[in-house]
Structures are given as C-alpha cells and as structure tokens.
Design a protein around this motif. Structure first.
Motif, mmCIF file in Angstrom:
data_model
loop_
_atom_site.group_PDB
_atom_site.id
_atom_site.type_symbol
_atom_site.label_atom_id
_atom_site.label_comp_id
_atom_site.label_asym_id
_atom_site.label_seq_id
_atom_site.Cartn_x
_atom_site.Cartn_y
_atom_site.Cartn_z
ATOM 1 N N PHE A 257 -12.200 7.168 13.462
ATOM 2 C CA PHE A 257 -11.759 8.514 12.238
ATOM 3 C C PHE A 257 -10.465 6.803 11.686
ATOM 4 O O PHE A 257 -9.718 6.589 12.114
ATOM 5 C CB PHE A 257 -11.096 9.431 12.529
ATOM 6 C CG PHE A 257 -12.300 10.144 13.514
ATOM 7 C CD1 PHE A 257 -13.124 11.290 13.066
ATOM 8 C CD2 PHE A 257 -12.457 10.005 15.096
ATOM 9 C CE1 PHE A 257 -13.927 12.175 13.190
ATOM 10 C CE2 PHE A 257 -13.300 10.855 16.061
ATOM 11 C CZ PHE A 257 -13.855 11.673 14.931
ATOM 12 N N VAL A 258 -10.618 7.695 10.558
ATOM 13 C CA VAL A 258 -9.632 6.480 9.715
ATOM 14 C C VAL A 258 -8.869 7.377 8.923
ATOM 15 O O VAL A 258 -9.050 8.536 8.061
ATOM 16 C CB VAL A 258 -9.979 5.796 8.920
ATOM 17 C CG1 VAL A 258 -11.195 4.643 9.862
ATOM 18 C CG2 VAL A 258 -11.642 6.292 7.582
ATOM 19 N N TYR A 259 -7.689 6.718 8.624
ATOM 20 C CA TYR A 259 -7.286 7.077 7.765
ATOM 21 C C TYR A 259 -5.423 6.329 6.921
ATOM 22 O O TYR A 259 -5.460 5.561 7.426
ATOM 23 C CB TYR A 259 -6.331 8.571 8.643
ATOM 24 C CG TYR A 259 -4.604 8.895 7.652
ATOM 25 C CD1 TYR A 259 -5.786 10.647 7.072
ATOM 26 C CD2 TYR A 259 -3.372 9.010 6.806
ATOM 27 C CE1 TYR A 259 -4.543 11.583 5.817
ATOM 28 C CE2 TYR A 259 -2.769 9.734 5.778
ATOM 29 C CZ TYR A 259 -3.243 11.212 5.509
ATOM 30 O OH TYR A 259 -2.787 11.387 4.222
ATOM 31 N N ALA A 260 -6.239 6.490 5.755
ATOM 32 C CA ALA A 260 -4.654 5.481 4.617
ATOM 33 C C ALA A 260 -3.540 5.356 5.286
ATOM 34 O O ALA A 260 -2.580 6.349 4.600
ATOM 35 C CB ALA A 260 -5.034 5.443 3.357
ATOM 36 N N VAL A 261 -2.659 4.740 5.566
ATOM 37 C CA VAL A 261 -1.385 5.093 6.166
ATOM 38 C C VAL A 261 -0.183 4.929 4.784
ATOM 39 O O VAL A 261 1.110 5.284 4.834
ATOM 40 C CB VAL A 261 -1.298 4.328 7.325
ATOM 41 C CG1 VAL A 261 -1.687 5.467 8.082
ATOM 42 C CG2 VAL A 261 -1.184 2.811 6.922
ATOM 43 N N ALA A 262 -0.938 3.688 3.709
ATOM 44 C CA ALA A 262 0.174 2.380 2.924
ATOM 45 C C ALA A 262 -0.863 2.387 1.598
ATOM 46 O O ALA A 262 -1.816 1.778 2.035
ATOM 47 C CB ALA A 262 0.701 1.406 3.029
ATOM 48 N N GLU A 263 -0.744 2.295 0.504
ATOM 49 C CA GLU A 263 -1.255 1.558 -0.665
ATOM 50 C C GLU A 263 -0.550 0.068 -1.048
ATOM 51 O O GLU A 263 1.071 0.533 -1.398
ATOM 52 C CB GLU A 263 -1.312 2.459 -1.432
ATOM 53 C CG GLU A 263 -2.690 1.731 -2.808
ATOM 54 C CD GLU A 263 -2.721 2.720 -3.536
ATOM 55 O OE1 GLU A 263 -3.577 2.347 -4.177
ATOM 56 O OE2 GLU A 263 -2.525 3.875 -3.642
ATOM 57 N N ILE A 264 -1.001 -0.864 -1.291
ATOM 58 C CA ILE A 264 -0.658 -2.022 -1.202
ATOM 59 C C ILE A 264 -0.773 -2.557 -2.911
ATOM 60 O O ILE A 264 -2.282 -2.863 -2.934
ATOM 61 C CB ILE A 264 -0.185 -3.498 -0.377
ATOM 62 C CG1 ILE A 264 0.565 -2.519 1.194
ATOM 63 C CG2 ILE A 264 0.400 -4.454 -1.148
ATOM 64 C CD1 ILE A 264 0.222 -3.888 2.275
ATOM 65 N N ASP A 265 0.303 -2.878 -4.115
ATOM 66 C CA ASP A 265 -0.402 -3.071 -5.048
ATOM 67 C C ASP A 265 -0.581 -4.606 -5.287
ATOM 68 O O ASP A 265 -0.285 -5.113 -4.647
ATOM 69 C CB ASP A 265 0.006 -2.226 -6.370
ATOM 70 C CG ASP A 265 1.454 -2.688 -5.998
ATOM 71 O OD1 ASP A 265 1.871 -4.280 -6.034
ATOM 72 O OD2 ASP A 265 2.230 -2.049 -7.747
ATOM 73 N N ALA A 266 -1.527 -4.897 -6.509
ATOM 74 C CA ALA A 266 -0.889 -6.626 -6.586
ATOM 75 C C ALA A 266 -0.441 -6.984 -6.500
ATOM 76 O O ALA A 266 0.041 -8.296 -6.124
ATOM 77 C CB ALA A 266 -2.337 -7.261 -8.253
ATOM 78 N N GLY A 267 1.462 -6.234 -6.341
ATOM 79 C CA GLY A 267 1.816 -6.955 -7.041
ATOM 80 C C GLY A 267 3.008 -6.917 -5.333
ATOM 81 O O GLY A 267 4.229 -7.627 -5.102
ATOM 82 N N GLY A 268 2.127 -6.364 -4.560
ATOM 83 C CA GLY A 268 3.331 -6.640 -3.247
ATOM 84 C C GLY A 268 3.752 -5.152 -2.672
ATOM 85 O O GLY A 268 4.339 -4.983 -2.158
ATOM 86 N N ASN A 269 4.123 -4.397 -3.643
ATOM 87 C CA ASN A 269 4.539 -3.738 -3.752
ATOM 88 C C ASN A 269 3.703 -2.520 -3.043
ATOM 89 O O ASN A 269 2.367 -1.606 -2.655
ATOM 90 C CB ASN A 269 5.318 -2.478 -4.969
ATOM 91 C CG ASN A 269 5.373 -3.416 -6.348
ATOM 92 O OD1 ASN A 269 6.660 -4.225 -5.803
ATOM 93 N ND2 ASN A 269 5.038 -3.999 -7.037
ATOM 94 N N ILE A 270 4.421 -1.533 -1.987
ATOM 95 C CA ILE A 270 4.155 -0.948 -0.881
ATOM 96 C C ILE A 270 4.124 0.507 -1.278
ATOM 97 O O ILE A 270 5.814 1.565 -1.517
ATOM 98 C CB ILE A 270 4.965 -1.077 0.540
ATOM 99 C CG1 ILE A 270 4.512 -2.119 0.590
ATOM 100 C CG2 ILE A 270 4.446 0.270 1.645
ATOM 101 C CD1 ILE A 270 5.242 -2.779 2.002
#
Length: 438
Positions: A257-270
C-alpha cells in the motif's frame, strides 16, 4: 485469498461409498497451474480435473483427521526433494474412480527443491471438507492434529480486520507530529523519524530515512506491506519510493500500500502532503476555536460543561475547591485567604462610654471639726458643746485633723454583648467557575 468448493460429482460418489459401506475418502491431492485464473472468482462445481499439461504434481494423502462430526481434513507433506514448480490450483481426487471431489483456487505459490546449493522449501497442505455426516461417511475416527488445521485464512482475516479498524481510527494515512516529514539536509532529502499509518499498517521509524535519488519533479511515497512466513512472525515492512504516480500493488504474494507524503518540484521545493493524527488535528482545531487558554477561567451562568462546547479541551469545576469564595485580583493566581465570619476583639472596638448603676463611695478614714466648749458658772465642760457662741469668754476648740484625701468608688457598669461572630460577606451573585486545564 483462496476459494474452495465441493464438486457436484462428490455427491453421487459419496452416496455410492455409503451404500457400499466403504470410507468416502479421497486418496490423492493434485497440484496444478492454471494460467490467468482468478483466485477470487466463484468456482464452478462441475469443474473437471485440469489437463495433464497443467498438472504439476500428484501426492498421496499423508494424514487425515476429524475436526468435528461434519468436517474432516486431509493433509500432504512435500519435502525439499520435490520441485521446482508453481501452482494455483489444488484438488482432492479418488484415483480409483478418477473423481474430482474438491477444488481450491489460490494465488500462485512456489514449490522449490534443494539443488545446486539452493535450499528448497517444505510444503504442508491441509484441505478441510465440510458436509453433513462427514466423519461418519469417511469412517475417520482419529482427531485432526493442530498442524492439520489451516488457520491461514482465519489469521489473514484477523489481520485484515485490524487493518480495517486502524483505517477507521486513523484514516487511510496519518502521521504523528513530524513523523516522516521530508526535508532537505545538505544535498540529500530525508524523512524524519516517528510514527505513521499507511492503509492501516503501523510504520514506526527510529532514525532518519533517506529518500531514493530522483531527477526533476517527483512525489515521495510511503510503501508499506504486511509480510511474514507461514510459521514465522509477521511484521510491517515499509520503505520510501519516488515516482510521479504510484498505485497499490502485489509482489511476491504480499500486498503493498502506498501513500504520497511529499511533493518536490523541479526547483527542489517541498510540499508536505502528510495528514496528521485525527485527534491531534481535532486538538489543533479546538485550540484555534476555543478562546480560552490553559489556566484561563470561565465565569458563566450557563449550566453546560465547557467540554461540550469545545471538544478536546479539559476543564475542572472550580466550585469543588473554591465554592462561595470571593474573587480577588492579584499577582499570585489561585492563592486563597480571608474568612467569611469574624469576632471583634477590644482592639477593633471604637472608643465609647457606658452609664453607671449601683455605684457607691468607699470609706476614707476620720477627720476633725471645730466646736465651742460648754461653759457654766466659769467652769468648762469638755464633754458638752455650747451652741451659744456669742457669749464672751467662750473658748473654742477643734477635733483631730485628717489630711487631704480622696475616696474610691466601688461597683460596676451594666454588662453588654454576647460575643457572637458576624458575617463579612457582601451581597453577591453566584456564577459557575471553570478552569481550563488542557
């Protein structure tokens, strides 16, 4: 999951065995692999024995036993000398009549033998048949041993129930505080330690976890799975993965089972995507909505308990410790003092006087007085006093003299007063006091 069914062919075969007074027992267990089989689909009770090219192994029944009057179990044991093959179909057959009596569809499993330095596995399969009068029909009089009873389905059901209950309590995902919070440390992304739940599986880390390398924008996923062996302990196995999108999946017979805990954009911002624990979120919501801080006092005429108005807060009724006390403003909160009743002493009484009754002067000793001696025919008589003091020749004298002196007054004033204490409580209005404690 696995599904099973007793075939329609079993019914006629069983009746025939009973009429011939023969034990209605299968003697073989067949293992086969059926490509594309859906283990959860309903089994056709008229399903035939698979063709020879699909059959992987046929084993003699090793043991059998009675579970109860309407259930019996058949067992085979395959040691590490048997293999290698995969199977997802198992059948019980009577080899004398080539009759298929029971069918089981399961997920694909492997039987591996020991060879070339590779350690094989030992396989024990136990199939239980349930039908009315099973023990009598099969003429099985021995009791099934514990190892013959397959608890895997029941245990799997228990595990799934616990997982579902955790989802009810925590939602599909929940994280306490900063648990699994993604942040950048130097040139590397890490997840902070702590406790979280993914799909009802409890994941707890004692140290930072490194996020796998990635390029460009991505999401960081918690991947959790409930894993173990048939006879060993089971535990939650989890890891971090990076991908733009990811779905739950199955690998090696275990659901992930999976869950997204964070998103990181191309600039490295979390961007943090973790939901908090439901109770913590409720407490935070209450903390924002409730205007009273911990140790603040609410004075109210409303009989409703403050915890009903602000769920998640904790209050204590001040009337228990401070009932009927007067409020005083000061620098030391909750300090108590003073009293409701007092008795006056002499120091507190105003200056005042009292009227006199039954008062008398005390005796003060003798004194003298002047008097005229009595004279008759030229003779003085010291024992008598003359009242005619105009005659010439009368001699005057005085009594013994007493010096100046005072007289004491004796007696007492009337008694007054009964010494009763009196109230110093002012006119008041009663309010309910609540102290917020959490």
């Amino acid at each position: 999951m696995a599904s099973s069914a007793i075939t329609t062919a079993f019914e006629a075969w069983n009746v025939n065995k009973i009429l011939q007074n023969e034990p209605a027992r299968p003697d073989k267990m067949v293992f086969a692999f059926i490509p594309g089989q859906d283990e959860n689909a309903e089994i056709d009770r008229d399903e035939p024995i698979p063709p020879p090219e699909n059959i992987q192994h046929i084993a003699d029944i090793t043991s059998y036993g009675s579970i109860n009057p309407n259930a019996v179990v058949y067992s085979v044991v395959l040691d590490s000398s048997v293999g290698d093959w995969e199977y997802n179909w198992i059948g019980l057959i009577d080899s004398a009549t080539d009759t298929l009596l029971m069918v089981v569809h399961t997920h694909t499993q492997k039987k591996i033998k020991t060879q070339g330095g590779q350690q094989g596995n030992n396989l024990t399969r136990n199939l239980a048949m349930e039908f009315d009068g099973a023990t009598e029909a099969t003429q099985i009089t021995v009791t099934a041993e514990t190892w013959q009873i397959d608890f895997s389905e029941r245990l799997a059901g228990v595990d799934e129930r616990v997982r579902a209950e955790n989802i009810d309590a925590y939602g599909y995902a929940a994280f306490r505080g900063d648990a699994f919070l993604i942040h950048r440390s130097g040139g590397q992304y890490v997840a902070l330690p702590g406790l979280g739940y993914v799909a009802g599986l409890r994941c707890e880390s004692q140290q930072n976890l490194s996020v796998p390398p990635f390029s460009g924008a991505t999401k960081v996923w918690m991947d959790a799975s409930w894993q173990g062996t048939l006879t060993g302990a089971w535990e939650v196995v989890y890891t971090l993965r990076t991908a733009g999108a990811l779905d739950d999946y199955e690998k090696d017979g275990f659901l992930h089972f999976v869950y997204a805990v964070a998103e990181i954009d191309a600039g490295g911002n979390i961007t943090d995507l973790r939901p908090g624990f439901p109770l913590e979120e409720l407490e935070e919501e209450v903390r924002i909505k409730c205007p009273y801080r911990v140790n603040d006092v609410l004075l109210t005429a409303n009989p409703e308990h403050p915890e009903d108005s602000w769920p998640g807060t904790r209050w204590t009724d001040m009337s228990g410790d401070y009932n009927a006390r007067t409020l005083m403003i000061g620098e030391a909160p909750l300090t108590t003092g003073g009293q409701d009743w007092i008795t006056l002493t002499k120091k507190e009484m105003p200056r005042h006087g009292h009227g006199l009754n039954n008062v008398k002067i005390k005796g003060a000793g003798g004194h003298d007085h002047e008097y005229d001696k009595y004279q008759k025919d030229g003779t003085q008589d010291s024992t008598r006093v003359s009242v005619d003091n105009i005659r010439l020749g009368i001699e005057q004298d005085r009594t013994s003299k007493v010096e100046d002196h005072t007289h004491e007054v004796e007696g007492e004033t009337d008694e007054s007063g009964e010494g009763e204490p009196f109230s110093v409580v002012s006119s008041y209005l009663t309010l309910r006091g609540w102290l917020r404690v959490a």
